[in-house]
Design a protein around this motif. Structure first.
Motif, mmCIF file in Angstrom:
data_model
loop_
_atom_site.group_PDB
_atom_site.id
_atom_site.type_symbol
_atom_site.label_atom_id
_atom_site.label_comp_id
_atom_site.label_asym_id
_atom_site.label_seq_id
_atom_site.Cartn_x
_atom_site.Cartn_y
_atom_site.Cartn_z
ATOM 1 N N GLN A 1 0.835 -1.214 0.000
ATOM 2 C CA GLN A 1 0.000 0.000 0.000
ATOM 3 C C GLN A 1 0.865 1.257 0.000
ATOM 4 O O GLN A 1 0.537 2.249 -0.650
ATOM 5 C CB GLN A 1 -0.939 0.010 1.207
ATOM 6 C CG GLN A 1 -2.125 -0.910 1.075
ATOM 7 C CD GLN A 1 -3.245 -0.550 2.045
ATOM 8 O OE1 GLN A 1 -3.616 0.613 2.173
ATOM 9 N NE2 GLN A 1 -3.768 -1.560 2.732
ATOM 10 N N LEU A 2 1.979 1.191 0.729
ATOM 11 C CA LEU A 2 2.901 2.321 0.751
ATOM 12 C C LEU A 2 3.430 2.599 -0.655
ATOM 13 O O LEU A 2 3.450 3.756 -1.114
ATOM 14 C CB LEU A 2 4.056 2.020 1.709
ATOM 15 C CG LEU A 2 5.167 3.078 1.802
ATOM 16 C CD1 LEU A 2 4.643 4.338 2.474
ATOM 17 C CD2 LEU A 2 6.368 2.520 2.564
ATOM 18 N N PRO B 1 7.865 12.773 -1.488
ATOM 19 C CA PRO B 1 9.171 12.586 -0.856
ATOM 20 C C PRO B 1 9.318 13.430 0.403
ATOM 21 O O PRO B 1 8.826 14.572 0.471
ATOM 22 C CB PRO B 1 10.153 13.038 -1.947
ATOM 23 C CG PRO B 1 9.423 12.821 -3.227
ATOM 24 C CD PRO B 1 7.982 13.113 -2.920
ATOM 25 N N ASN B 2 9.946 12.854 1.409
ATOM 26 C CA ASN B 2 10.242 13.507 2.699
ATOM 27 C C ASN B 2 9.001 13.732 3.569
ATOM 28 O O ASN B 2 9.080 14.431 4.580
ATOM 29 C CB ASN B 2 10.979 14.834 2.486
ATOM 30 C CG ASN B 2 12.313 14.637 1.802
ATOM 31 O OD1 ASN B 2 13.114 13.801 2.216
ATOM 32 N ND2 ASN B 2 12.553 15.385 0.731
ATOM 33 N N TYR C 1 13.234 6.361 5.166
ATOM 34 C CA TYR C 1 14.461 6.563 5.928
ATOM 35 C C TYR C 1 14.083 7.121 7.289
ATOM 36 O O TYR C 1 12.967 7.624 7.484
ATOM 37 C CB TYR C 1 15.426 7.517 5.197
ATOM 38 C CG TYR C 1 14.964 8.958 5.116
ATOM 39 C CD1 TYR C 1 15.366 9.894 6.073
ATOM 40 C CD2 TYR C 1 14.137 9.391 4.086
ATOM 41 C CE1 TYR C 1 14.959 11.225 6.004
ATOM 42 C CE2 TYR C 1 13.723 10.715 4.002
ATOM 43 C CZ TYR C 1 14.131 11.623 4.959
ATOM 44 O OH TYR C 1 13.721 12.936 4.891
ATOM 45 N N THR C 2 14.985 7.018 8.231
ATOM 46 C CA THR C 2 14.714 7.504 9.588
ATOM 47 C C THR C 2 15.719 8.574 9.982
ATOM 48 O O THR C 2 16.881 8.537 9.558
ATOM 49 C CB THR C 2 14.786 6.359 10.625
ATOM 50 O OG1 THR C 2 16.083 5.765 10.585
ATOM 51 C CG2 THR C 2 13.731 5.312 10.342
ATOM 52 N N ASN C 3 15.252 9.511 10.752
ATOM 53 C CA ASN C 3 16.117 10.486 11.417
ATOM 54 C C ASN C 3 15.970 10.270 12.914
ATOM 55 O O ASN C 3 14.853 10.366 13.456
ATOM 56 C CB ASN C 3 15.713 11.923 11.071
ATOM 57 C CG ASN C 3 16.327 12.379 9.769
ATOM 58 O OD1 ASN C 3 17.311 11.812 9.307
ATOM 59 N ND2 ASN C 3 15.750 13.403 9.162
ATOM 60 N N THR D 1 10.119 8.754 10.949
ATOM 61 C CA THR D 1 10.301 8.006 9.716
ATOM 62 C C THR D 1 9.715 8.788 8.557
ATOM 63 O O THR D 1 8.596 9.310 8.655
ATOM 64 C CB THR D 1 9.620 6.626 9.815
ATOM 65 O OG1 THR D 1 10.127 5.944 10.970
ATOM 66 C CG2 THR D 1 9.888 5.789 8.579
ATOM 67 N N PHE D 2 10.446 8.841 7.427
ATOM 68 C CA PHE D 2 10.066 9.707 6.318
ATOM 69 C C PHE D 2 10.108 8.927 5.004
ATOM 70 O O PHE D 2 10.839 7.936 4.869
ATOM 71 C CB PHE D 2 11.021 10.900 6.213
ATOM 72 C CG PHE D 2 11.075 11.748 7.453
ATOM 73 C CD1 PHE D 2 10.333 12.916 7.528
ATOM 74 C CD2 PHE D 2 11.859 11.366 8.533
ATOM 75 C CE1 PHE D 2 10.380 13.710 8.668
ATOM 76 C CE2 PHE D 2 11.914 12.142 9.677
ATOM 77 C CZ PHE D 2 11.167 13.319 9.743
ATOM 78 N N VAL D 3 9.337 9.415 4.013
ATOM 79 C CA VAL D 3 9.388 8.855 2.667
ATOM 80 C C VAL D 3 10.697 9.273 2.010
ATOM 81 O O VAL D 3 11.047 10.459 2.000
ATOM 82 C CB VAL D 3 8.191 9.337 1.823
ATOM 83 C CG1 VAL D 3 8.291 8.800 0.387
ATOM 84 C CG2 VAL D 3 6.880 8.897 2.458
#
Length: 463
Positions: A31-32, A43-44, A78-80, A85-87
């Protein structure tokens, strides 16, 4: 927390629980991907926390964590640390180049298949090999390069492609992509540089990056890589190898003339470069043109690793290719094969071997040549564009305005029911002459015609 607690709460991503199936974490990631492809997620974009999404979907917290970890491995997220958590900015590009994730209604012009309707011709050989009383000999770890019988058949067939190789200098590998991995592992070290055409096979670029190799793009014309520019790059920095697709380059479709091959040979020889020659389309080029232009393996046998794939010729699902190598690197190649593959499927290899030794091999060539010619004519009927120097490629290109992004144009056509690939997928640097590549060989001709009509009607804004 009950599931309806988030009905009026602003969540940046709201997957549909009704569409989830087992395994749940993979279904969530599917789904993502769909929401990234449809531009619902940019994005982001910061996703809900694992706890928020677990509560919203009424799922176990660890299931959401498993989904996020899987999406991170696929480079969708990705993660910060401390932020969430971000696209990924490259999530769209990271969605795998394969057909198993494409919805059934999508006409796939991205994946370059090989007229799979010919696969029925292979079924009698699968049955014959499976009923052979000696089949158990194909199911062990012995003879990792292939049996003597298989290698002798390979040697004889390779001669029809202009390649001279004794059985002891041939190995059976699991498709050309696998052969490329074996070659890079055997002959190159992290940091080595490999010259490629400015637009080249996208999977080779990705594979080189996985091995921490530097890809050096060199410009080309309709005959292939320009020798004087290769010479310039060799003067600037140490180049260790060169990757070429001389019979039909992917994605440009040019075929190198003998004169161009000879001119490149002079530079390659002087600079002592390893040649990685991917000749996966030679079987069709030679058949359609009824001539053999000597491959680099013939011109520079001591510096060339030659790869001839049988997946486009015989059957995509039988992952078999022939890797030809000089005696000087035999031990390195054998070591890489064993450590990467142990061995290629003896069963697949035997089926391909039996096909090559039969009249069916010629029949497949005739059918695929006919389909290829009709497919190219269909493309010409819709688009008045010159054919590349190889007149019967498996793919054609449509120039577009480079101001439109890859995501923009690929997403738009996905919404129209068409998957195409932007030229950004085939280069390691931003280029000024953008295009979309259309695979002609992955659909029946009636579906191809339907898809080309959709592209014709939808392409105008991007020209």
């Amino acid at each position: 927390m009950p599931i309806n607690s988030y009905e009026n709460y602003l969540l940046t991503w709201r997957p549909d629980k009704k569409k989830l199936s087992r395994p749940i974490y993979k279904s969530l990631v599917k789904q993502l991907e769909d929401d990234i492809l449809s531009n619902k997620l940019q994005p982001n974009t910061q996703l809900p926390s694992q706890r928020e999404l677990a509560d919203y979907l009424d799922l176990n917290f660890t299931t959401i964590g498993q989904a996020y970890k899987y999406a991170i491995r696929k480079e969708l997220l990705y993660t910060n640390t401390g932020s969430g958590t971000f696209v990924s900015p490259h999530a769209f590009d990271s969605i795998t180049i394969s057909n198993h994730e494409v919805a059934e209604h999508i006409i796939d012009f991205g994946l370059v298949s090989s007229f799979e309707q010919c696969n029925d011709l292979i079924l009698p050989f699968i049955q014959s090999v499976s009923q052979n009383p000696n089949i158990s000999g194909l199911l062990n770890y012995q003879e990792p390069r292939g049996t003597n019988f298989q290698l002798m058949t390979a040697s004889n067939w390779l001669q029809t492609q202009g390649v001279t190789a004794e059985p002891e200098n041939i190995a059976v590998v699991s498709g050309v992509q696998n052969g490329l991995a074996v070659t890079l592992a055997a002959l190159f070290s992290p940091g080595d540089r490999i010259a490629v055409d400015r637009y080249t096979y996208s999977n080779f670029i990705e594979l080189a990056h996985l091995y921490h190799l530097e890809v050096v793009p060199v410009d080309f014309d309709d005959q292939g890589m320009r020798p004087e520019l290769l010479k310039q790059e060799c003067r600037k920095k140490k180049i260790h190898g060169i990757f070429l697709m001389p019979s039909c380059s992917n994605p440009m479709g040019f075929q190198m003339t003998f004169e161009r091959r000879n001119d490149l040979m002079q530079v390659i020889k002087k600079e002592n470069l390893w040649v990685i020659e991917d000749d996966i389309h030679s079987f069709l080029t030679i058949y359609c043109q009824d001539k053999v232009i000597p491959p680099f393996q013939k011109l520079l046998p001591e510096q060339t690793i030659y790869l001839a794939g049988l997946t486009k010729y015989i059957c995509s699902g039988l992952r078999v290719a022939y890797l030809v190598f000089p005696e000087t690197v035999k031990k390195k190649i054998e070591r890489a094969i064993f450590n990467i593959n142990v061995k290629t499927s003896g069963l697949d290899t035997e089926i391909v071997t039996q096909v090559l030794r039969s009249p069916t091999a010629r029949r497949i060539l005739e059918i695929k040549a006919g389909y290829t010619q009709k497919a190219n004519q269909l493309f010409d009927d819709f688009f008045e564009l010159p054919r590349p120097s190889n007149p019967y490629p498996y793919y054609r290109n449509i120039p577009i305005d480079p101001r439109f992004s890859q995501t923009e144009i690929e997403t738009d056509f996905l919404a129209k029911g068409i998957r195409i690939y932007h030229s950004n997928r085939f280069t390691s640097q931003k280029q000024p002459d953008a295009f979309i590549r259309i695979s002609l060989s992955s659909n029946h001709l009636d579906v191809l015609e339907k898809g080309l009509l959709i592209i014709k009607e939808g392409i105008a804004p991007y020209l």
